[in-house]
Structures are given as C-alpha cells and as structure tokens.
Enzyme design. Structure first.
Site, mmCIF file in Angstrom:
data_model
loop_
_atom_site.group_PDB
_atom_site.id
_atom_site.type_symbol
_atom_site.label_atom_id
_atom_site.label_comp_id
_atom_site.label_asym_id
_atom_site.label_seq_id
_atom_site.Cartn_x
_atom_site.Cartn_y
_atom_site.Cartn_z
ATOM 1 N N CYS A 143 94.277 -62.098 64.454
ATOM 2 C CA CYS A 143 93.824 -60.821 63.883
ATOM 3 C C CYS A 143 93.542 -60.848 62.388
ATOM 4 O O CYS A 143 92.441 -60.501 61.969
ATOM 5 C CB CYS A 143 94.844 -59.744 64.210
ATOM 6 S SG CYS A 143 94.980 -59.506 65.968
ATOM 7 N N LYS A 173 93.035 -65.615 86.382
ATOM 8 C CA LYS A 173 94.050 -64.812 85.669
ATOM 9 C C LYS A 173 94.620 -63.747 86.596
ATOM 10 O O LYS A 173 95.825 -63.514 86.662
ATOM 11 C CB LYS A 173 93.388 -64.100 84.484
ATOM 12 C CG LYS A 173 93.546 -64.732 83.139
ATOM 13 C CD LYS A 173 93.003 -63.733 82.106
ATOM 14 C CE LYS A 173 93.079 -64.212 80.705
ATOM 15 N NZ LYS A 173 92.553 -63.211 79.746
ATOM 16 N N GLY A 232 97.906 -66.657 59.578
ATOM 17 C CA GLY A 232 96.988 -67.143 60.622
ATOM 18 C C GLY A 232 96.945 -66.112 61.731
ATOM 19 O O GLY A 232 97.192 -64.930 61.490
ATOM 20 N N ASN A 237 95.444 -53.918 58.961
ATOM 21 C CA ASN A 237 95.566 -55.378 59.027
ATOM 22 C C ASN A 237 95.190 -56.022 57.712
ATOM 23 O O ASN A 237 95.853 -56.953 57.255
ATOM 24 C CB ASN A 237 94.698 -55.928 60.169
ATOM 25 C CG ASN A 237 95.465 -55.947 61.480
ATOM 26 O OD1 ASN A 237 96.606 -55.493 61.550
ATOM 27 N ND2 ASN A 237 94.847 -56.486 62.508
HETATM 28 C C1 UDX Z 1 99.134 -58.747 63.361
HETATM 29 C C2 UDX Z 1 99.588 -57.364 62.941
HETATM 30 O O1 UDX Z 1 100.916 -57.442 62.435
HETATM 31 C C3 UDX Z 1 99.574 -56.420 64.146
HETATM 32 O O2 UDX Z 1 99.917 -55.106 63.730
HETATM 33 C C4 UDX Z 1 98.151 -56.399 64.721
HETATM 34 O O3 UDX Z 1 98.085 -55.549 65.858
HETATM 35 C C5 UDX Z 1 97.747 -57.810 65.120
HETATM 36 O O4 UDX Z 1 97.817 -58.677 63.975
HETATM 37 P P1 UDX Z 1 100.130 -60.859 64.579
HETATM 38 O O5 UDX Z 1 98.893 -61.506 64.032
HETATM 39 O O6 UDX Z 1 100.457 -61.013 66.012
HETATM 40 O O7 UDX Z 1 100.057 -59.239 64.288
HETATM 41 O O8 UDX Z 1 101.365 -61.446 63.775
HETATM 42 P P2 UDX Z 1 102.112 -61.076 62.421
HETATM 43 O O9 UDX Z 1 103.546 -61.048 62.717
HETATM 44 O O10 UDX Z 1 101.489 -59.907 61.772
HETATM 45 O O11 UDX Z 1 101.828 -62.388 61.504
HETATM 46 C C6 UDX Z 1 100.513 -62.675 61.121
HETATM 47 C C7 UDX Z 1 100.567 -63.882 60.175
HETATM 48 O O12 UDX Z 1 101.190 -63.514 58.944
HETATM 49 C C8 UDX Z 1 101.364 -65.064 60.726
HETATM 50 O O13 UDX Z 1 100.703 -66.262 60.385
HETATM 51 C C9 UDX Z 1 102.695 -64.969 59.981
HETATM 52 O O14 UDX Z 1 103.307 -66.243 59.816
HETATM 53 C C10 UDX Z 1 102.248 -64.426 58.638
HETATM 54 N N1 UDX Z 1 103.301 -63.686 57.929
HETATM 55 C C11 UDX Z 1 103.760 -62.515 58.449
HETATM 56 C C12 UDX Z 1 103.770 -64.179 56.715
HETATM 57 O O15 UDX Z 1 103.350 -65.248 56.258
HETATM 58 N N2 UDX Z 1 104.717 -63.473 56.034
HETATM 59 C C13 UDX Z 1 105.205 -62.290 56.521
HETATM 60 O O16 UDX Z 1 106.074 -61.701 55.858
HETATM 61 C C14 UDX Z 1 104.723 -61.804 57.760
#
Ligand code: UDX
Length: 433
Positions: free
Chosen positions: A260, A35, A257, A208
């Site tokens: 996090c 990396k 999914g 979260n």
């Molecule tokens: C998340 C948190 O948003 C972020 O603050 C934290 O630091 C890390 O975890 P991330 O997992 O990268 O970020 O993506 P995010 O955009 O939050 O989406 C998470 C999941 O929720 C995805 O599967 C997305 O498809 C789903 N989602 C998100 C929905 O189904 N509907 C929404 O309105 C928003």
C-alpha cells in the site's frame, strides 16, 4: 444483511469473513477458481493470522459462502463491495482501474434488482463518478465509498476495532444502511464518519501517505541521531508522547514497503498531478524512502570495507513486515539482488518459507531455520521483526569466528552485543564500531 464481496484478496476476504462473523450473510466472489476451491475447503489463500479458523467457523454457520459466479453472489445480496486490486500502472505512478471497471460492468450486466455498490478497494478520487456512468441506466443503484484501513498481519483486529469507519456518499439513505451494516462495531465504540464520496476516496490516500510520511520522517531523524550520538528510541518516545504527534508509526526501520504505502503515495501524487497540484512533501517521502535502501547498502559496503565478494550475508526475515507472507516492495527485494550482483553469498530464512523472487539467483540459498541459515555467516541482517528473531543467542548460533550483526529493526542493543563480543550495527543509534 446480505452482502457480496467481489475479490478475495487481503481486503475482500478479511472484510467478508469479518462481516460474516458479526452476523451478516456474505458471498465472496473471485474469478480464480483455484482460490475459491481452497476457500470452500476452509483454507485461506493468503497468510493472515487467525483467518483460516474464522473462515471455517463462519462457513460452518452458513453465514459465509464462496463462489466463482459473480451473478450468483450479486443476486443473492443487496450490498455489493468491490474489493479487487488497484495496482500501479506499469512504468507509471497512476492507478490501474481495469479490475474495478470490469467488476462494475459485470455487476451492472447481471444484477436483477437494485443494489448498493460500495468501493472498498483503494481508488483514486472521482472513481465513484466514473462508476455512476456505468450504472447510469440502473437508476436505483447507489455508489458509495467505504475504504478500509486494515494492516496485513493485524487485519482481523483492525476490522473488529477500527478507529473509524469512513462512508462517503451523496445519499442519506445509504448512510443509514451502512450504519446498520457496521452497527456491532459502532456499538463497541467505533466512530462512524460520514462525508461525500470523493472525500472518502481521498481520506484513504491521504491517511496512507501521512503514515508513510511519519515513518520517513523518523527514519531521517534516525540518520541524524547516528551522527550526533543520540538514541532514536528516545526521540520516538519523547515525540510520540505528545498527543498531537502520537507514538505509533514512529519506529525507525529499513524503509517502508508493502502493498500500500509505496503504491498509494505514488497514486496520490499522480491524482494531484492530474489537477496540477504539486504534493512536494509526498514526493520527497517517496524519494527519501527509496534513497534509504541505497544508504543501507552503502553501510554494508562500509562494514566490509567496500568489497562484499564471497562474503556470506544472511537475511533473517525477507517479508516487508512480520505476520505476513507478502513480499510486495519488501526492502529485501532491493538489497538481496544488489548484494548478489556483487558476488556476495546470500543465505536467508523466513518463517513463511522460500520466496519465488529469489529462486533463480545463483549463490542465494533458502534455509528452513535460523541456525542453518546463520552457519559461517560474515554478516547477519535482521530484516523483518518476526517474534522468533527477538531473543536469539548469536554466540550459540555461531560457534565460529567473528561476525557482524546489522539489526535493521533495533531488536537488540550495543550493550547486549558488546557482552557477547558481536560487532553490532543498528538504526538511529550512536555508531560504535
Ligand atoms: C498499511 C496501513 O497501515 C493500513 O492502514 C492500510 O490499510 C494498508 O497499508 P500495511 O502496509 O499492511 O498497512 O502495514 P503497516 O503495518 O502499515 O507497515 C507498512 C510498512 O511501514 C512496513 O514496511 C513496516 O515495516 C513499516 N513501518 C511501520 C515502519 O517502518 N515503522 C513503523 O513504525 C510502522
């Protein structure tokens, strides 16, 4: 200021590069030499839009350095961020702190002068107290919590324009140092929020878990909409325009999914269980999100009248969300093996390429474009809302016979599909067969 990021994953690499971009001198450390070599050559090992050029720009400006020597990174810096992974322990919900504790012990061993140690990884409440013990004979060390809130695919933007910067500490001096570190962002309007260390650790998990709750809530309301002839987008808009609710994270979809939400909801429940507190709402969110995947598969069985054997099912997008190559807890990881086991023929295309997770599945084929993937499809599943899937001409794509489109992200609507004579299903809208 001179800072060191231990761990160059989604958190450490993006935060480190962005800290360099606001003028700090940053050493990013990783024990994965491959990396580090990639990073020194100006290439990011993770898929994050805009990151490659930011790495190259700040490396050229001699603000950003990469090394596999933890001692070098630590002793060239005053503030040390621990950004290593905190995965779920295998077959349990609790959080594995092995990498965090290992990094802390290495820092304690190698540091030649006083440092501020900052946990940026998502760590359970009380981790800072654990680290205090590791540094106890390094009296001058301070341990702070500074969780991140970066979304994959938008991480640079989220770093540059955070809603808030959370710093958890029991020392005033450290607040001033952290305020200095983030000053360029604070000057652009970011709120700087001080709390104690455990408070900061919990704010991350609670944030979260709440976002996951919001998503799960709207997904369940979407199920109700399908039975009552209502359009879920109207509900999201109608609800979201209430400032107390907020319009974001109210988009119904297949289930959340990623690296996090699934991990942190379970991690929070395990933290609470340890002190005999029952987080019944978060537990039901976890269960509801899991059951949703089963619900979607039941719908697919219904589309084919129970039997998917030898049916060609095409997945457009397989990552957990667009603008990332991350497959962690993607709904496709559940759906594709299920359908494959029932002898469906699976094609898939994702802009981030073939996935190792599906490589050894017989009758599961990766295609490098939408057109070839959709050839002779019986069912097309719109799994990930990549931009390139937002204006497809399905009739042109599939000259041949009838097919069905299952739009898990509501990129299209019934009226459009009726005109093109496409049998169409989506999420949270009146079901018209
Ligand atoms: C998340 C948190 O948003 C972020 O603050 C934290 O630091 C890390 O975890 P991330 O997992 O990268 O970020 O993506 P995010 O955009 O939050 O989406 C998470 C999941 O929720 C995805 O599967 C997305 O498809 C789903 N989602 C998100 C929905 O189904 N509907 C929404 O309105 C928003």
């Amino acid at each position: 200021m001179k800072i060191c990021m231990i761990g160059t994953g989604y958190v450490g690499l993006v935060s480190g590069t962005c800290f360099a971009d606001i003028g700090h001198t940053v050493h990013c450390v990783d024990n994965n030499k491959f990396k580090i070599e990639k990073l020194i050559s100006g290439e990011s090992p993770i898929y994050e839009p805009g990151l490659d050029e930011l790495i190259r720009e700040n490396s050229r400006a001699r603000r950003l350095f990469f090394t596999s020597s933890l001692s070098e990174g630590v002793n060239k810096s005053d503030i040390i961020f621990i950004c290593v992974g905190t995965p779920r322990k295998s077959n349990s919900s609790s959080v594995d702190l092995t990498f965090v504790l290992k990094a802390a012990k290495q820092i304690a061993k190698t540091a030649k002068s006083k440092k501020i140690i900052v946990t940026k990884s998502t760590v359970p409440v009380g981790t800072g107290d654990l680290l205090d013990k590791i540094f106890k004979n390094k009296k001058k060390f301070t341990i702070i919590s500074n969780p991140e809130f970066l979304r994959e695919g938008e991480a640079i933007r989220d770093f540059r324009f955070p809603d808030r910067i959370i710093v958890g500490s029991n020392s005033t001096n450290s607040f001033n140092i952290m305020k200095n570190l983030y000053l360029p962002l604070i000057n652009k309007g970011a709120k700087f929020f001080k709390t104690n260390r455990r408070g900061a650790e919990l704010i991350k998990y609670a944030s979260n878990a709440f976002l996951a709750t919001k998503i799960t809530f709207i997904n369940e309301i979407a199920n109700l909409c399908e039975k009552t002839g209502i359009n879920i987008e109207d509900i999201s808009l109608g609800m979201g325009s209430d400032a107390r609710i907020g319009s974001r994270f109210l988009r119904a979809g297949p289930a959340y999914g990623g690296s996090c939400f699934p991990k942190d909801t379970k991690g929070l429940v395990s933290i609470a269980d340890k002190v005999k507190i029952n987080l019944s709402i978060v537990k039901s969110v976890i269960k509801s999100n899991y059951n949703r995947k089963i619900l979607l598969l039941k719908r697919i069985n219904k589309i084919f009248g129970k039997n998917v054997k030898n049916k060609k099912i095409v997945f457009l997008g397989v990552t957990f969300k667009p603008n990332t190559d991350d497959m962690r807890d993607a709904v496709s990881l559940y759906m594709i093996p299920y359908l494959h086991k029932r002898k469906a023929i699976i094609n898939y295309y994702d802009p981030t390429g073939e996935k190792k997770e599906f490589k050894n599945l017989k009758n599961c084929y990766f295609y490098s474009n939408t057109k070839d993937a959709c050839k002779n499809a019986d069912l097309i599943i719109l799994h990930t809302e990549w931009d390139e899937f937002k204006s497809l001409d399905f009739k042109k794509l599939l000259k041949k016979k009838k097919f069905t489109l299952y739009d898990l992200r509501n990129l299209y609507n019934h009226e459009q599909m009726k005109k093109k004579k496409v049998r169409y299903f989506s999420i949270g809208r009146p079901i018209i067969n």
